[in-house]
Design a protein around this motif. Structure first.
Motif, PDB file in Angstrom:
ATOM      1  N   ALA A 116       0.912  -1.110   0.069  1.00  0.00           N
ATOM      2  CA  ALA A 116      -0.070   0.132   0.121  1.00  0.00           C
ATOM      3  C   ALA A 116       0.869   1.239   0.133  1.00  0.00           C
ATOM      4  O   ALA A 116       2.182   1.210   0.337  1.00  0.00           O
ATOM      5  CB  ALA A 116      -1.097   0.034   1.223  1.00  0.00           C
ATOM      6  N   THR A 117       0.380   2.448  -0.259  1.00  0.00           N
ATOM      7  CA  THR A 117       0.873   3.797  -0.230  1.00  0.00           C
ATOM      8  C   THR A 117       0.401   4.421   0.732  1.00  0.00           C
ATOM      9  O   THR A 117      -0.830   4.609   0.945  1.00  0.00           O
ATOM     10  CB  THR A 117       0.938   4.213  -1.709  1.00  0.00           C
ATOM     11  OG1 THR A 117       1.308   3.528  -2.892  1.00  0.00           O
ATOM     12  CG2 THR A 117       1.479   5.769  -1.722  1.00  0.00           C
ATOM     13  N   LEU A 118       1.224   5.001   1.793  1.00  0.00           N
ATOM     14  CA  LEU A 118       0.951   5.985   2.711  1.00  0.00           C
ATOM     15  C   LEU A 118       1.226   7.374   2.395  1.00  0.00           C
ATOM     16  O   LEU A 118       1.952   7.550   1.489  1.00  0.00           O
ATOM     17  CB  LEU A 118       1.464   5.273   4.113  1.00  0.00           C
ATOM     18  CG  LEU A 118       1.340   3.868   4.442  1.00  0.00           C
ATOM     19  CD1 LEU A 118       2.186   3.578   5.722  1.00  0.00           C
ATOM     20  CD2 LEU A 118      -0.081   3.586   4.501  1.00  0.00           C
ATOM     21  N   VAL A 119       0.748   8.093   3.153  1.00  0.00           N
ATOM     22  CA  VAL A 119       1.318   9.581   3.204  1.00  0.00           C
ATOM     23  C   VAL A 119       1.810   9.946   4.514  1.00  0.00           C
ATOM     24  O   VAL A 119       1.114   9.458   5.633  1.00  0.00           O
ATOM     25  CB  VAL A 119       0.205  10.771   2.804  1.00  0.00           C
ATOM     26  CG1 VAL A 119      -0.226  10.566   1.421  1.00  0.00           C
ATOM     27  CG2 VAL A 119      -0.961  10.709   3.686  1.00  0.00           C
ATOM     28  N   GLN A 120       2.870  10.542   4.690  1.00  0.00           N
ATOM     29  CA  GLN A 120       3.410  10.870   5.885  1.00  0.00           C
ATOM     30  C   GLN A 120       3.197  12.435   5.973  1.00  0.00           C
ATOM     31  O   GLN A 120       3.748  12.989   5.298  1.00  0.00           O
ATOM     32  CB  GLN A 120       4.872  10.600   5.902  1.00  0.00           C
ATOM     33  CG  GLN A 120       5.515  10.725   7.338  1.00  0.00           C
ATOM     34  CD  GLN A 120       7.020  10.394   7.374  1.00  0.00           C
ATOM     35  OE1 GLN A 120       8.010  11.244   7.010  1.00  0.00           O
ATOM     36  NE2 GLN A 120       7.354   9.223   7.617  1.00  0.00           N
ATOM     37  N   MET A 121       2.614  12.913   6.894  1.00  0.00           N
ATOM     38  CA  MET A 121       2.283  14.144   7.372  1.00  0.00           C
ATOM     39  C   MET A 121       2.974  14.850   8.208  1.00  0.00           C
ATOM     40  O   MET A 121       2.919  13.905   9.384  1.00  0.00           O
ATOM     41  CB  MET A 121       0.889  14.432   7.073  1.00  0.00           C
ATOM     42  CG  MET A 121      -0.077  14.009   5.996  1.00  0.00           C
ATOM     43  SD  MET A 121      -1.793  14.284   5.980  1.00  0.00           S
ATOM     44  CE  MET A 121      -1.588  16.320   5.622  1.00  0.00           C
TER      45      MET A 121
END
Length: 226
Positions: A81-86
């Motif tokens: 899966a692809t995540l976003v790191q914020m």
């Protein structure tokens, strides 16, 4: 220049959570009873072989990093899966609210039940080993919670944020978000978090609350073959 949050698991197990680390100078993981995250130092032959040796046959590990995740031959991906790191654009003020209380080991089963229902991410009975969690209860029932997961030098991950479906859209999640972010900021640490890239409503909320995208992240859930 590489950022220490590009390889957040490795950075955490080298610094804020070094005391929890299992493994070697080449590859490390959290105790699987706490959280399934693991990482290797780099993509060298020694590191990949060490990573492969960490799990038992059939055991699952979660690998997260900004670059494509390289696997040794003995590990196979079962989920990708692809995540976003914020990351927070500024420190958060510490707030107080009489409805929020620190959660303890006595709350562990209720926390796991809530996390299993709402699926905020990997969660176990020993999640509190990573950091403090706080919750809101109604008539003795845990209805919302949030806390901290990985910690690196100068950074802490806000995680485990969830609200029971019967009590959503009442502002509990946003309240706990601001509370946990304030507790992290009070330690002079920068708050960051992860979300699935397809969770656009959560990303929009985090943006409105003062976070910006630092990097997309690659997640691979892997299993040892033999």
């Amino acid at each position: 220049m590489k950022h220490l949050l590009d390889r957040p698991v490795w950075s955490a197990l080298q610094s804020g959570h070094a005391a929890l680390a299992e493994g070697s100078e080449w590859a490390r993981r959290y105790p699987p009873s706490i959280v399934p995250f693991a990482a290797c130092a780099d993509n060298s032959k020694e590191s990949l072989e060490a990573l492969q040796s960490l799990p038992a046959v059939g055991e699952v590990m979660a690998l997260v990093e900004a670059a494509p995740v390289v696997l040794p031959e003995g590990l196979t991906a079962v989920t990708e899966a692809t995540l976003v790191q914020m990351i927070a654009e500024r420190p958060y003020e510490r707030i107080s609210d009489s409805r929020i209380e620190p959660l303890t080991e006595a709350d562990a089963e209720d926390m796991l039940a809530l996390a299993t229902l709402t699926k905020p991410g990997p969660f176990t009975l020993r999640a509190q080993s990573l950091g403090t969690f706080w919750g809101i209860k109604m008539d003795g029932r845990l209805i919302a919670m949030g806390g901290q997961r990985m910690r690196q030098t100068g950074f802490a991950e806000l995680s485990g944020l969830c609200t029971h479906p019967d009590f959503q859209a009442r502002g509990f999640g946003k309240l706990l978000f601001r509370f946990v972010a304030g507790e992290i900021s009070a330690r002079d640490e920068t708050v960051y978090l992860h979300a699935y890239i397809g969770n656009t409503s959560a990303i929009a909320l985090y943006t409105a609350l003062g976070f910006h995208l630092r990097s997309e992240m690659n997640l691979r859930i892997v299993k040892r073959r033999s």
